[in-house]
Design a protein around this motif. Structure first.
Motif, PDB file in Angstrom:
ATOM      1  N   LYS A  81     -35.716 -26.371  21.232  1.00  0.00           N
ATOM      2  CA  LYS A  81     -37.115 -25.987  21.413  1.00  0.00           C
ATOM      3  C   LYS A  81     -37.863 -26.095  20.085  1.00  0.00           C
ATOM      4  N   LEU A  82     -37.230 -25.649  19.009  1.00  0.00           N
ATOM      5  CA  LEU A  82     -37.833 -25.739  17.670  1.00  0.00           C
ATOM      6  C   LEU A  82     -38.125 -27.191  17.305  1.00  0.00           C
ATOM      7  N   LEU A  83     -37.169 -28.072  17.522  1.00  0.00           N
ATOM      8  CA  LEU A  83     -37.337 -29.472  17.133  1.00  0.00           C
ATOM      9  C   LEU A  83     -38.405 -30.190  17.952  1.00  0.00           C
ATOM     10  N   CYS A  84     -38.700 -29.688  19.121  1.00  0.00           N
ATOM     11  CA  CYS A  84     -39.728 -30.308  19.967  1.00  0.00           C
ATOM     12  C   CYS A  84     -41.137 -29.809  19.671  1.00  0.00           C
ATOM     13  N   LEU A  92     -40.972 -32.974  10.173  1.00  0.00           N
ATOM     14  CA  LEU A  92     -39.996 -34.072  10.224  1.00  0.00           C
ATOM     15  C   LEU A  92     -40.647 -35.390   9.820  1.00  0.00           C
ATOM     16  N   GLN A  93     -41.850 -35.612  10.303  1.00  0.00           N
ATOM     17  CA  GLN A  93     -42.546 -36.849   9.964  1.00  0.00           C
ATOM     18  C   GLN A  93     -42.891 -36.888   8.476  1.00  0.00           C
ATOM     19  N   GLU A  94     -43.320 -35.752   7.939  1.00  0.00           N
ATOM     20  CA  GLU A  94     -43.668 -35.671   6.525  1.00  0.00           C
ATOM     21  C   GLU A  94     -42.476 -36.013   5.629  1.00  0.00           C
ATOM     22  N   MET A  95     -41.288 -35.591   6.043  1.00  0.00           N
ATOM     23  CA  MET A  95     -40.082 -35.856   5.251  1.00  0.00           C
ATOM     24  C   MET A  95     -39.379 -37.144   5.691  1.00  0.00           C
ATOM     25  N   ASN A  96     -40.003 -37.876   6.626  1.00  0.00           N
ATOM     26  CA  ASN A  96     -39.459 -39.150   7.102  1.00  0.00           C
ATOM     27  C   ASN A  96     -38.064 -38.969   7.713  1.00  0.00           C
ATOM     28  N   ILE A  97     -37.951 -37.933   8.553  1.00  0.00           N
ATOM     29  CA  ILE A  97     -36.670 -37.597   9.169  1.00  0.00           C
ATOM     30  C   ILE A  97     -36.674 -38.054  10.619  1.00  0.00           C
TER      31      ILE A  97
END
Length: 152
Positions: A81-84, A92-97
């Motif tokens: 749920k957290l990851l969504c 995640l996008q900011e760190m390119n993950i």
């Protein structure tokens, strides 16, 4: 005499083909170098450390907000749920993950032991290992393989 001309022809053809191939490879490498050079200059060490600290702080806030039972760890449902969540997707996008598609691979990357729960330090370390994997999906597969090898 006739066969020696063919040998010279074949040798010349191989040399020309190699030069043409090297030209193409050099062009691609130069293009990528120019592309990288045209982006924002890299962060200084101080800026980079500040960026990582900011990431950790924001990640910790999101982690604790997702910890519904206040156990200081997230079970499978909580961390999925957290990851969504939108805020987490932005981090995640900011760190390119880029995350693996399989939930079990994700848990294997985050946790050192066979468990269904993730503590914050494991979650943070796992995400730091995944930096730069958004555009390179083989990187997340490699992280999974490394974790599996370390565990066994």
């Amino acid at each position: 005499v006739h066969s020696s001309l063919w040998a010279v022809y074949a040798g010349a053809f191989i040399c020309v083909a190699n030069v043409a191939l090297l030209n193409a490879v050099t062009g691609v490498v130069c293009e990528k170098v120019m592309e990288v050079a045209s982006t924002v200059p890299p962060l200084t060490e101080e800026e980079y450390n500040e960026h990582l600290l900011d990431f950790r702080t924001r990640l910790e806030q999101e982690f604790h907000a997702a910890d519904e039972d206040e156990s200081y760890s997230l079970d499978k449902d909580e961390y999925l749920k957290l990851l969504c969540g939108d805020e987490m997707q932005g981090l995640l996008q900011e760190m390119n993950i880029g995350l693996p598609l399989d939930e079990n691979h994700l848990l294997a990357i985050f946790s050192r032991i066979e468990t269904t729960e993730i503590k914050f330090d494991e979650f943070h370390r796992g995400l730091l290992c995944m930096r730069g994997s958004r555009l390179d999906h083989q990187s997340s597969a490699l992280q999974y393989d490394l974790r599996v090898c370390i565990k066994h």
